[in-house]
Every structure is written in C-alpha cells, then in structure tokens.
Design a protein around this motif. Structure first.
Motif, PDB file in Angstrom:
ATOM      1  N   TRP A 110       1.478   5.433   5.606  1.00  0.00           N
ATOM      2  CA  TRP A 110       1.993   5.671   4.253  1.00  0.00           C
ATOM      3  C   TRP A 110       3.242   6.539   4.356  1.00  0.00           C
ATOM      4  CZ3 TRP A 110      -3.207   6.959   1.303  1.00  0.00           C
ATOM      5  CH2 TRP A 110      -3.919   5.766   1.129  1.00  0.00           C
ATOM      6  N   ASN A 132       8.518  -0.265   4.029  1.00  0.00           N
ATOM      7  CA  ASN A 132       8.092   0.296   2.749  1.00  0.00           C
ATOM      8  C   ASN A 132       7.891   1.803   2.810  1.00  0.00           C
ATOM      9  OD1 ASN A 132       5.509  -1.477   4.001  1.00  0.00           O
ATOM     10  ND2 ASN A 132       5.088   0.705   3.668  1.00  0.00           N
ATOM     11  N   ILE A 139       5.547   4.896   0.325  1.00  0.00           N
ATOM     12  CA  ILE A 139       4.413   4.959  -0.604  1.00  0.00           C
ATOM     13  C   ILE A 139       4.806   5.608  -1.926  1.00  0.00           C
ATOM     14  CG2 ILE A 139       3.684   7.165   0.362  1.00  0.00           C
ATOM     15  CD1 ILE A 139       0.795   6.417  -0.251  1.00  0.00           C
ATOM     16  N   LEU A 161       3.262   0.265  -2.126  1.00  0.00           N
ATOM     17  CA  LEU A 161       4.172   0.424  -1.000  1.00  0.00           C
ATOM     18  C   LEU A 161       5.498  -0.211  -1.402  1.00  0.00           C
ATOM     19  CD1 LEU A 161       1.693  -0.354   1.911  1.00  0.00           C
ATOM     20  CD2 LEU A 161       2.308   1.865   0.926  1.00  0.00           C
TER      21      LEU A 161
END
Length: 550
Positions: free
Chosen positions: A118, A157, A159, A205
């Motif tokens: 994350w 990505n 979070i 994400l």
C-alpha cells in the motif's frame, strides 16, 4: 535425504560458484540473474528483531496471527541476523517486500500495511522496516556473501481511503493529472486493466498516470537513485500488466538492473507479450505455476499433459525461458500444503521448478510446510517454526547444490532446452544438459508400478547416480532406465556418476570431471529421437535389460 552436516559442502560449493561467476553490487544483468535462485521474503513476517533494538516502530510480536492483518515486527536487520538459514538452503539471492513508505494511519477495514504493497510516498523508505542505514547494511551483508538483493517495486498505484476526494499532499505525485480518473477494472479490456483502479471504493489503489511525462521523470529519477544508493541488484515489478508495456523499458533502463514483472494469471501468449525489448527482461511464470498445481497437487486433476503443453508453448513464444521466475507459492496464492495433502507432490513439483524452469523462487515458509490459504493467511510468521531443518529444507538445499554445481561446471545447462522424454497419466520424464529427471503425481503410498524412460542420452551399462536418494544404478540397453514406485511416488534425478565428481553430492568430493558436457552430442540426438509417450510395460522392459530404481 541428507543430514544437516552436508551444508558445509554446500557452502563450499557456493563459494566456488561465486569465484567462477563474480557478483556485482550494481547493474546485474539478465544473464547474471539467470544463474541465481531466489528466496522471497515478506520482511514483516520472516524474523523478529531483538526487542531492545533501536529505532523499532513495531513491538515484536512472537504470537503473530496473520488473520489480524497487522504488523508483527520483522525488519531489514532481522533478515541480516538469519542469512545463514537462507544460505544454508543454497540460495544466491533474496527478494524482499517493497521498501517504500506505506500508509500508516488509522486501521483500514482490511488491516494495516504490514505487507508493503500500500504505497504512499514511493520516494521515501518505510520506517517500519528500518532506517536507510539498515537497508544498506542488508545489501552489504548479502554482497559480502556473494548474494544478490532484489527489491519489490510498486509503480502502478498509491493507496487512498477516500477515492472521491483523495488528499494528494502525502504522495510523490501531487496533482490530479498524475492519476487516471477512477473506474473499476474490466479485466476483459486491456485499456481498462492499465487505466482503472485496483482495490475497491473502501481501500482504493489510485492508478498512477504513467503517460504523464512528469510522472515518468519522477519515477526514473527515483528508481535510479534507489538502486544506486542501496546497491540493489534486481527489481520485481508488482502489477506490471496494469501499466502500459512501453513504460517499462525506460524505467528499467534508468534502474540499470534486471527487472522481473508480475503478470498475474493469464495464459502463455499473454504473459510472453510482456517479455522483450518493448517490455521487461523477465516475468513471473504464472502459466507454469497453474500447470504445476494442476499436474502435481493431491487431490488434483493430475494434468501432466497440460504441463507438457505449457512447456512447449512457452518454448515457442517466450524470448528467453531461462530468466522467467518459476514459483510454487507466493503472497497472492494459497500455500502448496493448503492445496495438496501429500508432501511428495511438493517435492516432485520442486524438481521441475529447479531443473526444468527458469530462475527458481521459493516463498519463505515453503521449506517449513506452512499451509495458509490465500491473503492474509498465506503471510504467516516464520519464527514459530524454529527455522527447523525439515525434509523440504534439505531437498531445497540439494536442488540448489545440484543446480549451482551444473551452472559452474556445465555452462550450457541453463540455456539448453528441456526435452520431454516421455509422459504417462502419472509421470513426466525430462532431459536437460547432463541429467534426466522423472516426476510423478502418484503420492507417498507404495504402488506396484514402474515406468521406463528411453532416449536418455546415457550409454548402455552406464554407471549412474540417482541424486535425491544417492542410489547407484546402471542404465540398461541403449541407456534406458526403469523407475520403480514400490516405495512410493518419489522424484528421480539421474546423472552419470563420474559427472558428479566435485559436487559434494552423494559423497562425490573429488575433482570435477572435465568432460562434464560429454552428453552434449547425445542430448542433441535424443531431442531428435524422443518419442512422446514412450513408456512400455514392465515385461517388455525386463526383456530390454532395463534397471530398477526402488
């Protein structure tokens, strides 16, 4: 199986391997990585530090429960303290979970970011895992042992817990045009796979816009600095198929090291499309993983033919199968022991993984028989096992020792094609370089069955050693072999006894045979003569003068 005493010879062979193939603390290439084997680690779950260690942000938890989905306390320093355990299995590289700063706020409905995936600020390190000096110390400790460091990278990505109005101030990418607009992924559409968001609307994400030149510049500058600062030897790229393919060549060129991408799921043609100059040097071999599960798990479909078809398709479509990452477990799939009740099924699949695949990757705890299902239960702590010297630990060490010996003494081993000598509904026999291996899905119980193998490349009456159990056998007429399963469904690996000299395997400590590659001509011939499905019944084998291995 071998006792723990043989680790001394394994470490001696490893030192020989490194003297012949010097390591580099930077700019490791695909050719150099081809000769490695990798132990994959989730840093938080591999080993606990001393509770009195400085700078700990997580209180070490000896009673870690993966279902709690929170930090348990593993660090980069605690990996250093347990490198003997890893090198004792013969591994020549480790892959650690992502090192970048992760979300560290109020607990989410899916737990905390203990796993490292994350990402929040990709350009900063994760203080939960240690300090910059700790990561440098890990890199230095590995290189001092002649081992490589692979770091997991999340570039697709970041979070957010507010997908409609995310706070961008904590990210390296601080403007909205650096992200693709929110949309759920349609996995039947490649544009959607690349532009839409992983996760869900609870823990989203945010998909980074890798078409944006400012994003490209930030990423390339960051990865070049990270690799140089911490002397990283290779990168594992998370969610590689969720980023446009032509982003990766520039990113990996900036890094200056080998890149292996995760292309989760997919068939051989789809995965093969991510290997090459227009994409990545390597990918994780997810199709072969699926085929190995289908072929060897018990209970299971026993689909040996599917495994062979997958191999042949890969040989046609991949640019270089020898650098694919071959695995049986990882952080996203159930443990092997969760899928299969019989340990022989794992040991047979491991023979394929180490000798027929590309770069073998063993997920921490496979050697201890951890049996968690999917995320988060497959992210167990390793310390409750006591780092035991299990049978699987020993088999892993033997396979690494054999592979490292062949790399050092039969240089064409890794680049030679795997030839299928024969199959049945329960067995597959392969040849590669100077060895022949037979794998089965019969399982541990004894069975009144035998299998014969032709076109082995061995001469008639050739003294051979079966390496896993150190049994001496002799080939039959025209080099044929017979494997007997009256003691259970074990895998078998055969080499000329003379070719094992100097390996430390099965008591062979004397000088290396200079004619190690003596099977090359025979190997080429057998590739022409090979008869798929060339198995005969026991009576015919006896008449042919074959040899039994029990």
């Amino acid at each position: 199986m071998h006792s723990f005493a043989f680790i001394t010879s394994l470490l001696s062979l490893t030192l020989l391997f490194f003297s012949l193939f010097p390591t580099s603390a930077h700019a490791a290439t695909a050719e150099q990585w081809r000769s490695r084997s990798i132990y994959q680690i989730i840093t938080d779950r591999f080993a606990l530090p001393d509770p009195s260690s400085p700078n700990l942000l997580t209180v070490p938890n000896p009673n870690c429960n993966p279902g709690d989905q929170t930090w348990c306390g593993g660090t980069w320093q605690s990996i250093i303290s347990n490198l003997d355990y890893i090198q004792g299995m013969g591994f020549t590289a480790i892959w650690i979970s992502p090192v970048s700063e992760n979300y560290d706020g109020p607990r989410t409905p899916y737990g905390d970011a203990y796993h490292g995936y994350w990402s929040q600020n990709v350009t900063a390190l994760n203080p939960r895992m240690g300090t910059p000096d700790d990561l440098k110390a890990l890199s230095n400790a590995l290189h001092a042992r002649g081992m490589y460091l692979m770091v997991d990278i999340v570039a697709n990505n970041v979070i957010t817990l507010n997908y409609t109005d995310p706070d961008l101030s904590k990210f390296a990418f601080t403007s909205t045009d650096m992200y693709h607009p929110y949309c759920p992924i349609d996995f039947s559409n490649q544009t959607s796979i690349e532009h839409c968001w992983l996760g869900d609307t609870v823990v989203a994400l945010m998909d980074v816009n890798t078409e944006n030149q400012d994003v490209i510049n930030i990423y390339n500058t960051w990865i070049a600095s990270l690799v140089q600062e911490y002397q990283i030897d290779g990168l594992r790229i998370d969610a590689a198929k969720h980023v446009r393919k032509d982003f990766w060549p520039g990113f990996c060129s900036a890094a200056g090291v080998f890149c292996m991408g995760e292309v989760f799921g997919g068939d051989v043609p789809y995965n093969a499309g991510y290997q090459g100059p227009g994409a990545l040097a390597s990918v994780l071999d997810y199709p072969i993983y699926d085929y190995l599960v289908s072929a060897f798990t018990i209970p299971g479909p026993g689909n040996i033919s599917g495994l062979v078809d997958g191999l042949h398709q890969g040989q046609e479509l991949y640019q270089d199968m020898s650098v694919l990452g071959t695995f049986l477990e990882n952080q996203d799939n159930p443990r092997w022991a969760n899928l299969s009740v019989d340990p022989q099924s794992l040991w047979n699949a491991m023979v394929w993984q180490f000798l027929a695949g590309g770069i073998p990757i063993v997920y921490y705890g496979q050697e201890q028989g951890l049996r968690g299902n999917a995320d988060p239960y497959n992210r167990e702590p390793l310390w409750p096992t006591g780092y035991a010297n299990t049978t699987t630990y020993q088999i892993t060490a033997t396979l690494n020792q054999l592979r490292n010996f062949l790399i050092a003494n039969a240089p064409d081993f890794l680049t030679s094609n795997v030839t299928v000598l024969g199959t049945s509904s329960n067995e597959v026999a392969i040849a590669r370089g100077p060895l022949v291996a037979v794998m089965t899905n019969r399982g541990s119980p004894p069975v009144n069955a035998t299998m014969g193998i032709f076109n082995t490349g061995f001469m008639a009456g050739q003294p051979l050693t079966e390496i896993l159990y150190c049994k001496q056998v002799t080939s039959g007429s025209e080099g044929t072999l017979l494997v007997d399963y009256s003691s259970g469904g074990h895998a078998s690996i055969f080499m000329r006894t003379n070719d094992l000299r100097g390996s430390g395997l099965c008591g062979q400590y004397t000088d290396v045979n200079p004619d190690m590659n003596g099977l090359s001509a025979a190997s080429a011939a057998r590739a022409v003569r090979v008869r798929l499905g060339g198995w005969v019944m026991m009576a015919g084998l006896i008449l042919a003068g074959l040899v039994f291995l029990s």
